[in-house]
Design a protein around this motif. Sequence first.
Motif, PDB file in Angstrom:
ATOM      1  N   ARG A   6       0.825  -1.209   0.000  1.00  0.00           N
ATOM      2  CA  ARG A   6       0.000   0.000   0.000  1.00  0.00           C
ATOM      3  C   ARG A   6       0.861   1.262   0.000  1.00  0.00           C
ATOM      4  O   ARG A   6       0.364   2.354  -0.251  1.00  0.00           O
ATOM      5  CB  ARG A   6      -0.948   0.009   1.207  1.00  0.00           C
ATOM      6  CG  ARG A   6      -1.901  -1.169   1.220  1.00  0.00           C
ATOM      7  CD  ARG A   6      -2.903  -1.091   2.353  1.00  0.00           C
ATOM      8  NE  ARG A   6      -3.841   0.000   2.164  1.00  0.00           N
ATOM      9  CZ  ARG A   6      -4.894   0.219   2.966  1.00  0.00           C
ATOM     10  NH1 ARG A   6      -5.103  -0.582   3.994  1.00  0.00           N
ATOM     11  NH2 ARG A   6      -5.698   1.219   2.741  1.00  0.00           N
ATOM     12  N   TRP A   7       2.145   1.116   0.318  1.00  0.00           N
ATOM     13  CA  TRP A   7       3.081   2.231   0.348  1.00  0.00           C
ATOM     14  C   TRP A   7       4.198   2.008  -0.663  1.00  0.00           C
ATOM     15  O   TRP A   7       4.590   0.882  -0.930  1.00  0.00           O
ATOM     16  CB  TRP A   7       3.713   2.378   1.732  1.00  0.00           C
ATOM     17  CG  TRP A   7       2.818   2.962   2.766  1.00  0.00           C
ATOM     18  CD1 TRP A   7       1.991   2.281   3.619  1.00  0.00           C
ATOM     19  CD2 TRP A   7       2.659   4.346   3.086  1.00  0.00           C
ATOM     20  NE1 TRP A   7       1.335   3.150   4.441  1.00  0.00           N
ATOM     21  CE2 TRP A   7       1.723   4.437   4.140  1.00  0.00           C
ATOM     22  CE3 TRP A   7       3.214   5.521   2.573  1.00  0.00           C
ATOM     23  CZ2 TRP A   7       1.336   5.657   4.697  1.00  0.00           C
ATOM     24  CZ3 TRP A   7       2.832   6.726   3.124  1.00  0.00           C
ATOM     25  CH2 TRP A   7       1.910   6.789   4.173  1.00  0.00           C
ATOM     26  N   TYR A  12       0.829   6.479  -1.415  1.00  0.00           N
ATOM     27  CA  TYR A  12      -0.026   5.678  -0.543  1.00  0.00           C
ATOM     28  C   TYR A  12      -1.348   5.393  -1.233  1.00  0.00           C
ATOM     29  O   TYR A  12      -1.934   6.281  -1.872  1.00  0.00           O
ATOM     30  CB  TYR A  12      -0.270   6.420   0.768  1.00  0.00           C
ATOM     31  CG  TYR A  12      -1.212   5.699   1.714  1.00  0.00           C
ATOM     32  CD1 TYR A  12      -0.906   4.437   2.204  1.00  0.00           C
ATOM     33  CD2 TYR A  12      -2.397   6.303   2.125  1.00  0.00           C
ATOM     34  CE1 TYR A  12      -1.759   3.782   3.078  1.00  0.00           C
ATOM     35  CE2 TYR A  12      -3.257   5.662   3.000  1.00  0.00           C
ATOM     36  CZ  TYR A  12      -2.933   4.393   3.479  1.00  0.00           C
ATOM     37  OH  TYR A  12      -3.782   3.751   4.328  1.00  0.00           O
ATOM     38  N   SER A  13      -1.789   4.138  -1.123  1.00  0.00           N
ATOM     39  CA  SER A  13      -3.097   3.738  -1.642  1.00  0.00           C
ATOM     40  C   SER A  13      -4.038   3.570  -0.459  1.00  0.00           C
ATOM     41  O   SER A  13      -3.961   2.573   0.271  1.00  0.00           O
ATOM     42  CB  SER A  13      -2.981   2.424  -2.425  1.00  0.00           C
ATOM     43  OG  SER A  13      -4.245   1.985  -2.864  1.00  0.00           O
ATOM     44  N   GLY A  27      -6.896   0.308  -0.787  1.00  0.00           N
ATOM     45  CA  GLY A  27      -6.519  -0.964  -1.392  1.00  0.00           C
ATOM     46  C   GLY A  27      -5.032  -0.975  -1.649  1.00  0.00           C
ATOM     47  O   GLY A  27      -4.291  -0.085  -1.214  1.00  0.00           O
ATOM     48  N   SER A  28      -4.551  -1.997  -2.372  1.00  0.00           N
ATOM     49  CA  SER A  28      -3.129  -2.097  -2.648  1.00  0.00           C
ATOM     50  C   SER A  28      -2.759  -1.271  -3.877  1.00  0.00           C
ATOM     51  O   SER A  28      -3.613  -0.868  -4.663  1.00  0.00           O
ATOM     52  CB  SER A  28      -2.732  -3.563  -2.871  1.00  0.00           C
ATOM     53  OG  SER A  28      -3.085  -3.979  -4.180  1.00  0.00           O
ATOM     54  N   LEU A  29      -1.454  -1.063  -4.043  1.00  0.00           N
ATOM     55  CA  LEU A  29      -0.953  -0.341  -5.210  1.00  0.00           C
ATOM     56  C   LEU A  29      -1.117  -1.152  -6.486  1.00  0.00           C
ATOM     57  O   LEU A  29      -0.969  -0.612  -7.583  1.00  0.00           O
ATOM     58  CB  LEU A  29       0.521   0.011  -5.009  1.00  0.00           C
ATOM     59  CG  LEU A  29       0.836   1.045  -3.923  1.00  0.00           C
ATOM     60  CD1 LEU A  29       2.336   1.139  -3.702  1.00  0.00           C
ATOM     61  CD2 LEU A  29       0.267   2.404  -4.274  1.00  0.00           C
ATOM     62  N   ARG A  74      -4.862   7.533  -5.148  1.00  0.00           N
ATOM     63  CA  ARG A  74      -3.476   7.601  -4.730  1.00  0.00           C
ATOM     64  C   ARG A  74      -3.201   8.961  -4.081  1.00  0.00           C
ATOM     65  O   ARG A  74      -3.706   9.989  -4.534  1.00  0.00           O
ATOM     66  CB  ARG A  74      -2.526   7.412  -5.915  1.00  0.00           C
ATOM     67  CG  ARG A  74      -2.715   6.104  -6.667  1.00  0.00           C
ATOM     68  CD  ARG A  74      -2.299   4.900  -5.848  1.00  0.00           C
ATOM     69  NE  ARG A  74      -2.351   3.677  -6.626  1.00  0.00           N
ATOM     70  CZ  ARG A  74      -3.364   2.807  -6.567  1.00  0.00           C
ATOM     71  NH1 ARG A  74      -4.395   3.028  -5.758  1.00  0.00           N
ATOM     72  NH2 ARG A  74      -3.333   1.713  -7.322  1.00  0.00           N
TER      73      ARG A  74
END
Length: 241
Positions: free
Chosen positions: A34-35, A57-58, A61-63, A69
């Motif tokens: 996520r980072w 950073y998301s 959810g995940s990147l 964003r």
Amino acid sequence: MIRRTTKVAWNSLAGMAAMGAVSLASASAEEPPRWSLQNSSDFASYGAFYTDLTASYSPFGSLWEPGWRVQGIASARRYSFIDVGTKRVGLDTTLDALVGYQFISNGWSWLVAAGPSMVNAHVYAAPGLLPSNTTLYGIKVLSSVYGNPTSNTMFYAQAHYNTGSEFFYAQGKTGIAIAKNLFVGPEAAFSGSWTYDQVRVGGHITGFSFLGMQSGVSLGFVRDSTYGNGFYTGLNFQASF
């Protein structure tokens, strides 16, 4: 003086975002991050230097997934210019806070973001000339796209503009895989403001691992409307968690 502070501006965010997309494609077996922390540095033969640190950073959810964003960017650049026949040295420090949305589909990623920007432009003293310090405020907007046209090729392009410094930047690169997620190919960029322009043409290696980080290097020629011809080199690093 304010117009001149953009004369060697060079944002290497392009290389960082491209490596982020390479990470996205290669890390399917890992915990979705996520980072992302990214660092880029750029050197030009006529004495300019640029470095930045970007935290992405998301929040929802995940990147690896499409979504919102949030980015914080701190950067610094050193440069020189001629003022009434005297060489001056300047140092600009910039803080950006961007919010955007990243679209991800079929191996392609498209990011659109915007937010406030603050630039502190400092010019050092020179014989017979006093130092100066100026703070500029504006909005930065950017867009970038990354994808794999075929299983062994990549394409990346980005553009951004800062209303405070009136600086624009556009870059494109492509590559052919020489190993898994490791690409080699040409790159080109055009940047400047209404007072000057700069063209860069070179090559890059993107996607190799260095100390556990996704990394990239670039090297090429530069033509600046103020400084003339020279060469540049760049280094990029990224870690996601």
